[in-house]
Design a protein around this motif. Structure first.
Motif, PDB file in Angstrom:
ATOM      1  N   SER A   1       4.871  14.963 -20.813  1.00  0.00           N
ATOM      2  CA  SER A   1       3.938  15.523 -19.822  1.00  0.00           C
ATOM      3  C   SER A   1       4.178  14.770 -18.520  1.00  0.00           C
ATOM      4  O   SER A   1       3.919  13.564 -18.436  1.00  0.00           O
ATOM      5  CB  SER A   1       2.498  15.323 -20.309  1.00  0.00           C
TER       6      SER A   1
ATOM      7  N   LEU B   1       1.756  17.726 -13.702  1.00  0.00           N
ATOM      8  CA  LEU B   1       0.727  18.372 -14.530  1.00  0.00           C
ATOM      9  C   LEU B   1       0.930  19.876 -14.694  1.00  0.00           C
ATOM     10  O   LEU B   1      -0.033  20.629 -14.813  1.00  0.00           O
ATOM     11  CB  LEU B   1      -0.673  18.110 -13.944  1.00  0.00           C
ATOM     12  N   ASP B   2       2.192  20.305 -14.656  1.00  0.00           N
ATOM     13  CA  ASP B   2       2.422  21.742 -14.848  1.00  0.00           C
ATOM     14  C   ASP B   2       2.306  22.122 -16.326  1.00  0.00           C
ATOM     15  O   ASP B   2       1.976  23.247 -16.649  1.00  0.00           O
ATOM     16  CB  ASP B   2       3.751  22.206 -14.237  1.00  0.00           C
TER      17      ASP B   2
ATOM     18  N   TYR C   1      -0.619  23.793 -18.757  1.00  0.00           N
ATOM     19  CA  TYR C   1      -1.981  23.306 -18.963  1.00  0.00           C
ATOM     20  C   TYR C   1      -2.985  24.340 -18.496  1.00  0.00           C
ATOM     21  O   TYR C   1      -2.776  25.008 -17.474  1.00  0.00           O
ATOM     22  CB  TYR C   1      -2.210  22.027 -18.148  1.00  0.00           C
TER      23      TYR C   1
ATOM     24  N   LEU D   1      -6.604  25.069 -16.694  1.00  0.00           N
ATOM     25  CA  LEU D   1      -7.231  24.384 -15.567  1.00  0.00           C
ATOM     26  C   LEU D   1      -8.093  23.228 -16.080  1.00  0.00           C
ATOM     27  O   LEU D   1      -8.138  22.135 -15.493  1.00  0.00           O
ATOM     28  CB  LEU D   1      -8.079  25.394 -14.787  1.00  0.00           C
TER      29      LEU D   1
ATOM     30  N   TRP E   1      -7.730  21.346 -18.839  1.00  0.00           N
ATOM     31  CA  TRP E   1      -6.925  20.173 -19.218  1.00  0.00           C
ATOM     32  C   TRP E   1      -6.392  19.452 -17.978  1.00  0.00           C
ATOM     33  O   TRP E   1      -6.390  18.232 -17.901  1.00  0.00           O
ATOM     34  CB  TRP E   1      -5.753  20.576 -20.125  1.00  0.00           C
ATOM     35  N   LYS E   2      -5.950  20.263 -16.996  1.00  0.00           N
ATOM     36  CA  LYS E   2      -5.422  19.684 -15.753  1.00  0.00           C
ATOM     37  C   LYS E   2      -6.477  18.773 -15.130  1.00  0.00           C
ATOM     38  O   LYS E   2      -6.206  17.634 -14.753  1.00  0.00           O
ATOM     39  CB  LYS E   2      -5.103  20.816 -14.769  1.00  0.00           C
ATOM     40  N   GLN E   3      -7.709  19.310 -15.051  1.00  0.00           N
ATOM     41  CA  GLN E   3      -8.781  18.532 -14.414  1.00  0.00           C
ATOM     42  C   GLN E   3      -9.129  17.306 -15.230  1.00  0.00           C
ATOM     43  O   GLN E   3      -9.339  16.217 -14.690  1.00  0.00           O
ATOM     44  CB  GLN E   3     -10.011  19.415 -14.192  1.00  0.00           C
TER      45      GLN E   3
ATOM     46  N   GLN F   1      -6.413  14.777 -14.687  1.00  0.00           N
ATOM     47  CA  GLN F   1      -6.452  14.280 -13.304  1.00  0.00           C
ATOM     48  C   GLN F   1      -7.611  13.308 -13.093  1.00  0.00           C
ATOM     49  O   GLN F   1      -7.473  12.283 -12.432  1.00  0.00           O
ATOM     50  CB  GLN F   1      -6.646  15.464 -12.348  1.00  0.00           C
TER      51      GLN F   1
ATOM     52  N   HIS G   1       0.687  11.309 -21.707  1.00  0.00           N
ATOM     53  CA  HIS G   1       0.448  11.502 -20.271  1.00  0.00           C
ATOM     54  C   HIS G   1      -0.006  10.190 -19.652  1.00  0.00           C
ATOM     55  O   HIS G   1      -0.912   9.530 -20.166  1.00  0.00           O
ATOM     56  CB  HIS G   1      -0.582  12.604 -20.032  1.00  0.00           C
TER      57      HIS G   1
END
Ligand SMILES: Nc1ncnc2c1ncn2[C@@H]1O[C@H](COP(=O)(O)OP(=O)(O)OP(=O)(O)O)[C@@H](O)[C@H]1O
Ligand SMILES: CC(=O)N[C@H]1[C@@H]2OC[C@@H](O2)[C@@H](O)[C@@H]1O[C@H](C)C(=O)O
Length: 352
Positions: free
Chosen positions: A13, A17-18, A45, A47, A49-51, A54, A99
């Motif tokens: 990963s 974060l794509d 990911y 949205l 998981w991305k958040q 992040q 990650h």
């Protein structure tokens, strides 16, 4: 492992974060460079998981422990699905980078989440993960780890150049592998492409329509970082402090900013690879054909086409390879690259 042919799944990963990159690969232990990618895919990911990933940097220790388990289960399920979708049965081990949530090697901190124990439980396979911690404990930067793969899997190339958020390169110098960041690439190009509603400047078409701002170009090329000797690396903070203010003060037209920055990248890269055709280029920047043309022009090189799987999946492939070296108790971290006190074999093994 007492086998000549080894089958592995590599999982990565990356910082952008794509999504999660997965490769199923066969290694030949008699000749590492004779590997074969059998399957490869990226699971984007959501949205959510991305958040979560992040924002994890702001979490408490307890919350991070929790996220490590939940994300490990998520990876376990993705890998399990990858195996069943492609009917993958023959596996010796899984190697997962996880990650990166925290990375401050000077303070002795690096954290990649994605519990190996959970992945092993769900997939019922041996899992190698946590590749950076030991290097940081040994005084190293815990990164980059890919250069040993560059050397042993892609040794036929004089240079391995990656064009991601930043451009980084690895090559042998006086029989030692060295690696460092050259200059920012997509982190800057995307920032200005975003301002005109684009995710990125596809094929460099917007840049192609701009003019080079010679004053800006000169100032960019004079930044102090370019005078430093390697090993050296770049981060977002540097771009925010040194690059964006400079660009914003001297140019407003987005096509001309992109055109000037492409020229800047090509000039910086040409200082390293000039007149040498033996170069492997990977990372999303490879698909920016205008950038590639400018790199070829300034460096007087011809960059050969490579297969898309290598361009997109080199990192997942190399983590599978690092897992193989760990299981065989072979060196998979070079002190010449990370600055650790010795070469060593890094990673933690989980048995299901
Ligand atoms: N067709 C294209 N034309 C121009 N640029 C492209 C194209 N395809 C991808 N890119 C660029 O590549 C980027 C993605 O590259 P990559 O996945 O290597 O980045 P990354 O994972 O952030 O890199 P790293 O973590 O190694 O720094 C995109 O954000 C975009 O800037
Ligand atoms: C700490 C960490 O996750 N670093 C990543 C990151 O993404 C790109 C660059 O910064 C590189 O140093 C590294 O990953 C690659 C795969 C490496 O270790 O070689």
């Amino acid at each position: 492992m007492n086998k000549k042919e080894v089958f592995s799944i590599g999982v990565m990963s990356g910082t952008s974060l794509d999504g999660v990159d997965l490769v199923y690969v066969k290694f030949e232990k008699n000749n590492y460079s004779d590997f074969k990618i059998l399957q490869a895919t990226t699971i984007p990911y959501s949205l959510e998981w991305k958040q979560m990933l992040q924002n994890a940097i702001h979490s408490s220790g307890k919350e991070l422990e929790n996220l490590n388990v939940i994300y490990g289960k998520y990876l376990g399920v993705i890998i399990h699905n990858f195996m069943s979708n492609y009917k993958i049965k023959n596996i010796d081990f899984i190697a997962s980078h996880g990650h990166t949530i925290l990375h401050e090697p000077e303070k002795g901190i690096t954290l990649q989440i994605g519990s190996g124990k959970e992945i092993a439980k769900i997939t019922k396979q041996k899992v190698v993960c946590d590749f950076r911690t030991q290097d940081v404990k040994l005084g190293g930067q815990g990164a980059p780890l890919v250069p040993i793969g560059d050397k042993l899997l892609f040794g036929k190339y004089r240079f391995c150049l990656n064009l991601g958020g930043f451009s980084n390169i690895s090559f042998d110098k006086n029989e030692e592998r060295i690696a460092y960041d050259i200059c920012p690439v997509n982190i800057v190009l995307n920032f200005y492409a975003n301002k005109i509603g684009l995710d990125y400047d596809a094929s460099g078409k917007v840049a192609l329509g701009g003019e080079i701002n010679q004053q800006l170009l000169k100032k960019l090329n004079s930044l102090n970082f370019y005078k430093k000797e390697p090993p050296k690396s770049l981060g977002l903070e540097w771009v925010q402090q040194e690059v964006f203010p400079l660009i914003n003060s001297l140019e407003k037209d987005i096509p001309s900013i992109l055109r000037t920055f492409v020229e800047h990248i090509a000039i910086q890269i040409s200082k390293v690879i000039v007149n040498n055709n033996s170069i492997l280029v990977t990372g999303g920047g490879f698909f920016n054909s205008f950038l590639m043309k400018q790199i070829e022009k300034h460096s007087n090189v011809k960059i050969e086409e490579n297969n898309k799987e290598i361009i997109n999946y080199k990192e997942a492939l190399v983590f599978a390879f690092l897992g193989l070296l760990k299981i065989d108790n072979q060196v998979n971290c070079f002190k010449s690259v990370t600055g650790a006190e010795k070469d060593h074999s890094s990673g933690v093994i989980f048995i299901p």
